[in-house]
Write a protein that holds these residues in place. Structure first.
Motif, mmCIF file in Angstrom:
data_model
loop_
_atom_site.group_PDB
_atom_site.id
_atom_site.type_symbol
_atom_site.label_atom_id
_atom_site.label_comp_id
_atom_site.label_asym_id
_atom_site.label_seq_id
_atom_site.Cartn_x
_atom_site.Cartn_y
_atom_site.Cartn_z
ATOM 1 N N LYS A 124 15.511 -74.677 2.412
ATOM 2 C CA LYS A 124 15.563 -76.046 2.936
ATOM 3 C C LYS A 124 15.910 -76.051 4.419
ATOM 4 N N GLN A 125 16.859 -75.223 4.810
ATOM 5 C CA GLN A 125 17.265 -75.182 6.219
ATOM 6 C C GLN A 125 16.163 -74.608 7.095
ATOM 7 N N GLY B 223 13.415 -77.147 7.351
ATOM 8 C CA GLY B 223 13.911 -78.240 8.185
ATOM 9 C C GLY B 223 13.863 -77.918 9.668
ATOM 10 N N LYS C 278 11.744 -79.888 12.592
ATOM 11 C CA LYS C 278 12.343 -80.339 13.847
ATOM 12 C C LYS C 278 11.591 -79.757 15.043
ATOM 13 N N ILE D 29 16.183 -83.853 6.184
ATOM 14 C CA ILE D 29 15.183 -82.781 6.064
ATOM 15 C C ILE D 29 15.394 -81.769 7.183
ATOM 16 N N GLU D 30 15.513 -82.249 8.416
ATOM 17 C CA GLU D 30 15.656 -81.355 9.563
ATOM 18 C C GLU D 30 16.934 -80.530 9.499
ATOM 19 N N ARG D 31 17.990 -81.087 8.946
ATOM 20 C CA ARG D 31 19.254 -80.355 8.837
ATOM 21 C C ARG D 31 19.327 -79.497 7.574
ATOM 22 N N GLY D 32 18.269 -79.526 6.766
ATOM 23 C CA GLY D 32 18.241 -78.696 5.572
ATOM 24 C C GLY D 32 19.109 -79.214 4.454
#
Length: 116
Positions: free
Chosen positions: A6-7, A10, A14, A41-44
Protein backbone atom coordinates in the motif's frame (compact mmCIF):
# COMPACT_ATOMS: atom_id res chain seq x y z
CA UNK A 1 10.05 -1.50 9.25
CA UNK A 2 9.64 -2.18 5.56
CA UNK A 3 7.25 -0.37 3.27
CA UNK A 4 4.04 -2.24 2.56
CA UNK A 5 2.54 -2.72 -0.88
CA UNK A 6 0.00 0.00 0.00
CA UNK A 7 2.79 2.43 0.86
CA UNK A 8 4.80 1.70 -2.26
CA UNK A 9 1.77 2.06 -4.55
CA UNK A 10 0.77 5.22 -2.69
CA UNK A 11 4.19 6.75 -3.29
CA UNK A 12 3.87 5.99 -7.01
CA UNK A 13 0.44 7.65 -7.11
CA UNK A 14 1.86 10.73 -5.40
CA UNK A 15 4.83 10.78 -7.77
CA UNK A 16 2.50 10.66 -10.80
CA UNK A 17 0.19 13.33 -9.35
CA UNK A 18 3.06 15.73 -8.65
CA UNK A 19 4.51 15.05 -12.10
CA UNK A 20 1.20 16.19 -13.61
CA UNK A 21 1.18 19.32 -11.45
CA UNK A 22 -2.06 18.34 -9.73
CA UNK A 23 -3.05 18.98 -6.14
CA UNK A 24 -4.69 16.25 -4.11
CA UNK A 25 -7.90 18.26 -4.37
CA UNK A 26 -7.76 18.38 -8.16
CA UNK A 27 -7.03 14.66 -8.41
CA UNK A 28 -9.84 13.86 -5.98
CA UNK A 29 -12.26 15.81 -8.17
CA UNK A 30 -11.07 14.00 -11.31
CA UNK A 31 -11.47 10.51 -9.84
CA UNK A 32 -14.62 11.22 -7.86
CA UNK A 33 -13.07 10.61 -4.45
CA UNK A 34 -12.54 12.79 -1.41
CA UNK A 35 -9.29 14.60 -0.72
CA UNK A 36 -8.97 12.44 2.38
CA UNK A 37 -9.26 9.29 0.24
CA UNK A 38 -6.50 10.47 -2.10
CA UNK A 39 -4.33 11.46 0.85
CA UNK A 40 -4.85 8.06 2.48
CA UNK A 41 -3.90 6.29 -0.74
CA UNK A 42 -0.74 8.38 -1.15
CA UNK A 43 0.30 7.80 2.46
CA UNK A 44 -0.29 4.06 2.14
CA UNK A 45 -3.07 3.99 4.69
CA UNK A 46 -5.60 2.52 2.27
CA UNK A 47 -5.28 0.54 -0.91
CA UNK A 48 -7.37 1.80 -3.83
CA UNK A 49 -9.92 -0.45 -5.47
CA UNK A 50 -9.21 -1.57 -9.02
CA UNK A 51 -11.80 0.94 -10.20
CA UNK A 52 -10.01 3.76 -8.39
CA UNK A 53 -6.66 2.57 -9.77
CA UNK A 54 -8.14 2.66 -13.27
CA UNK A 55 -9.42 6.20 -12.67
CA UNK A 56 -6.07 7.30 -11.24
CA UNK A 57 -4.21 5.79 -14.17
CA UNK A 58 -6.51 7.41 -16.71
CA UNK A 59 -6.38 10.89 -15.16
CA UNK A 60 -2.66 10.73 -14.41
CA UNK A 61 -1.89 9.28 -17.85
CA UNK A 62 -0.14 6.32 -16.23
CA UNK A 63 -0.68 2.65 -17.04
CA UNK A 64 -1.87 0.83 -13.91
CA UNK A 65 1.19 -1.43 -13.92
CA UNK A 66 3.38 1.66 -13.43
CA UNK A 67 1.96 1.99 -9.92
CA UNK A 68 3.43 -1.43 -9.15
CA UNK A 69 6.95 -0.85 -10.52
CA UNK A 70 9.62 -2.02 -8.08
CA UNK A 71 7.05 -2.77 -5.37
CA UNK A 72 8.38 -6.28 -4.85
CA UNK A 73 11.21 -5.48 -2.43
CA UNK A 74 13.73 -5.65 -5.30
CA UNK A 75 15.01 -2.34 -4.03
CA UNK A 76 15.35 -1.29 -0.41
CA UNK A 77 12.63 0.84 1.11
CA UNK A 78 15.02 3.75 1.47
CA UNK A 79 16.10 3.54 -2.16
CA UNK A 80 12.47 3.23 -3.31
CA UNK A 81 11.55 6.44 -1.47
CA UNK A 82 14.71 8.28 -2.54
CA UNK A 83 14.25 7.40 -6.21
CA UNK A 84 10.63 8.56 -6.05
CA UNK A 85 11.67 11.84 -4.45
CA UNK A 86 14.38 12.26 -7.08
CA UNK A 87 11.84 11.78 -9.88
CA UNK A 88 9.59 14.41 -8.34
CA UNK A 89 12.48 16.89 -8.07
CA UNK A 90 13.82 16.18 -11.55
CA UNK A 91 10.47 16.99 -13.14
CA UNK A 92 10.60 20.43 -11.57
CA UNK A 93 13.95 21.34 -13.17
CA UNK A 94 14.45 23.21 -16.40
CA UNK A 95 16.42 21.38 -19.08
CA UNK A 96 19.48 23.48 -18.29
CA UNK A 97 19.30 22.74 -14.57
CA UNK A 98 18.70 19.06 -15.30
CA UNK A 99 21.89 18.98 -17.39
CA UNK A 100 23.81 20.42 -14.44
CA UNK A 101 22.27 17.90 -12.05
CA UNK A 102 23.14 14.99 -14.35
CA UNK A 103 26.74 16.18 -14.59
CA UNK A 104 26.93 16.48 -10.81
CA UNK A 105 25.57 12.96 -10.34
CA UNK A 106 28.05 11.65 -12.91
CA UNK A 107 30.89 13.18 -10.87
CA UNK A 108 29.58 11.51 -7.70
CA UNK A 109 29.40 8.15 -9.47
CA UNK A 110 32.92 8.55 -10.85
CA UNK A 111 34.31 9.48 -7.42
CA UNK A 112 32.60 6.45 -5.86
CA UNK A 113 34.06 4.18 -8.55
CA UNK A 114 37.56 5.52 -7.94
CA UNK A 115 37.25 5.11 -4.17
CA UNK A 116 36.33 1.44 -4.35
Amino acid sequence: MSLSLKQRVGLRVKEARVARGLTQEALADLVGRTVEAVSNIERGRTFPTIETLEQLGRHLDVPIQKFFEDVEQKVSDRRFVLEGNLKILVRQLSNEDLEIAVKQLAVVVEIRKNCS
